[in-house]
Design a protein around this motif. Structure first.
Motif, short mmCIF file in Angstrom:
data_model
loop_
_atom_site.label_atom_id
_atom_site.label_comp_id
_atom_site.label_asym_id
_atom_site.label_seq_id
_atom_site.Cartn_x
_atom_site.Cartn_y
_atom_site.Cartn_z
N UNK A 15 0.80 -1.22 0.00
CA UNK A 15 0.00 0.00 0.00
C UNK A 15 0.83 1.28 0.00
N UNK A 16 1.94 1.32 0.76
CA UNK A 16 2.70 2.57 0.84
C UNK A 16 3.58 2.82 -0.38
N UNK A 17 3.85 1.78 -1.18
CA UNK A 17 4.65 1.99 -2.39
C UNK A 17 3.80 2.22 -3.62
N UNK A 18 2.48 2.05 -3.52
CA UNK A 18 1.62 2.25 -4.67
C UNK A 18 1.68 3.68 -5.19
N UNK A 25 2.67 2.76 -13.78
CA UNK A 25 1.76 1.72 -14.25
C UNK A 25 0.80 2.29 -15.30
N UNK A 26 0.31 3.49 -15.07
CA UNK A 26 -0.57 4.12 -16.05
C UNK A 26 0.15 4.34 -17.37
N UNK A 32 -0.22 -0.25 -24.34
CA UNK A 32 -0.97 -1.38 -24.87
C UNK A 32 -1.01 -2.51 -23.87
N UNK A 33 -1.16 -3.73 -24.36
CA UNK A 33 -1.28 -4.91 -23.50
C UNK A 33 0.10 -5.36 -23.05
N UNK A 34 0.53 -4.88 -21.91
CA UNK A 34 1.83 -5.26 -21.34
C UNK A 34 1.57 -5.88 -19.97
N UNK A 61 -6.72 -6.99 -7.55
CA UNK A 61 -7.66 -7.91 -8.20
C UNK A 61 -7.96 -7.47 -9.63
N UNK A 62 -8.04 -6.17 -9.85
CA UNK A 62 -8.25 -5.66 -11.19
C UNK A 62 -7.04 -5.95 -12.08
N UNK A 63 -5.86 -5.90 -11.51
CA UNK A 63 -4.66 -6.24 -12.28
C UNK A 63 -4.67 -7.71 -12.67
N UNK A 64 -5.10 -8.57 -11.77
CA UNK A 64 -5.22 -9.99 -12.11
C UNK A 64 -6.18 -10.17 -13.27
#
Length: 254
Positions: A15-18, A25-26, A32-34, A61-64
């Motif tokens: 959480x603290x490194x997000x 990440x954005x 594209x799809x990476x 979970x969204x990343x999964x």
């Protein structure tokens, strides 16, 4: 075998490194799809328990769902063992890193932390195939404990290692030490030499750390390098997907 792949690996995810990773990440998503491999710490430095941060967990979970992979990365990411004994142990645990959590643990203690980490993944319904020790440091006791978990793989800076036998698969990794300007400059030189040396390697790993994101020089390097490798024809894959696509060559991968 997939021709010349790459793995984008985010270390020390918590959480603290997000906040460090969010814009990076954005920017990657905009390419594209990476798919990315996220090395997730269940309780980073004993102050970031995942189950106390539901919004962060929903993001994972969204990343999964996008096709990313979540990997267990230690438990506390903190070396709390007694002071090192002897120059070699001092070098490994105080010069290379202060966060080699699984270097000095007994087999029993390592097994307990591994089970706690896997249990937290199960709590969220997250599949877990791999474990990466903080600092890539695994002591003898931790190796025995890890071999008994049923996980598919671990890795160090040079190789992916299939469990339970730690069979090595060459997978060169680029990684920076970004805490100071001279370290960033040297890291860039080393990375460029490694890229030239391993141009034809079957797979390359980009090992990103939160501190890399705090300096435009290093952050820009990773984005530019990712773009170069994609333009050069490398296919981005998660670790487990790459292992799965190479199962026949490497032996059965669960």
């Amino acid at each position: 075998m997939a021709d010349r792949s790459l793995m984008l690996v985010l270390h020390d995810v918590a959480p603290e490194t997000w906040a460090d990773y969010r814009s990076f990440v954005a920017a990657v998503d905009a390419l594209g799809a990476v798919p990315m491999t996220w090395l997730v710490v269940p309780d980073f430095h004993r102050r970031n328990r995942l189950d106390e941060h539901p919004q962060f967990c929903r993001m994972l979970e969204q990343r999964l769902a996008r096709g990313d992979e979540l990997v267990l990365h230690g438990f506390h990411h903190l070396d709390e063992a007694p002071m090192p004994r002897g120059p070699h142990e001092w070098f490994m645990r105080r010069v290379l890193t202060h966060e080699g959590e699984f270097y000095a643990l007994s087999e029993t203690d390592a097994a307990r932390r591994l089970e706690q980490g896997m249990a937290m993944f199960r709590q969220f319904g997250w599949p877990v195939h791999g474990f990466v020790a903080p600092g890539w440091l695994l002591g003898a006791g931790a190796r025995r404990a890890l071999a008994a978990t049923g996980l598919v793989y671990t890795s160090d800076v040079r190789q992916l290692r299939l469990l339970p036998d730690f069979t090595g698969i060459e997978a060169p990794s680029l990684v920076w030490s970004a805490r100071s300007a001279w370290r960033r400059g040297l890291s860039r030189q080393v990375s460029e030499r490694l890229l030239a040396r391993h141009r034809q390697a079957a797979v390359l790993r980009l090992g990103i750390h939160p501190v890399d994101m705090r300096y435009e020089y290093s952050r820009r390097y990773w984005l530019d390098t990712l773009g170069r490798l994609l333009a050069d024809g490398r296919t981005p894959m998660t670790k487990i997907d790459w292992l799965g696509s190479n199962a026949l060559r490497l032996g059965a991968v669960a």
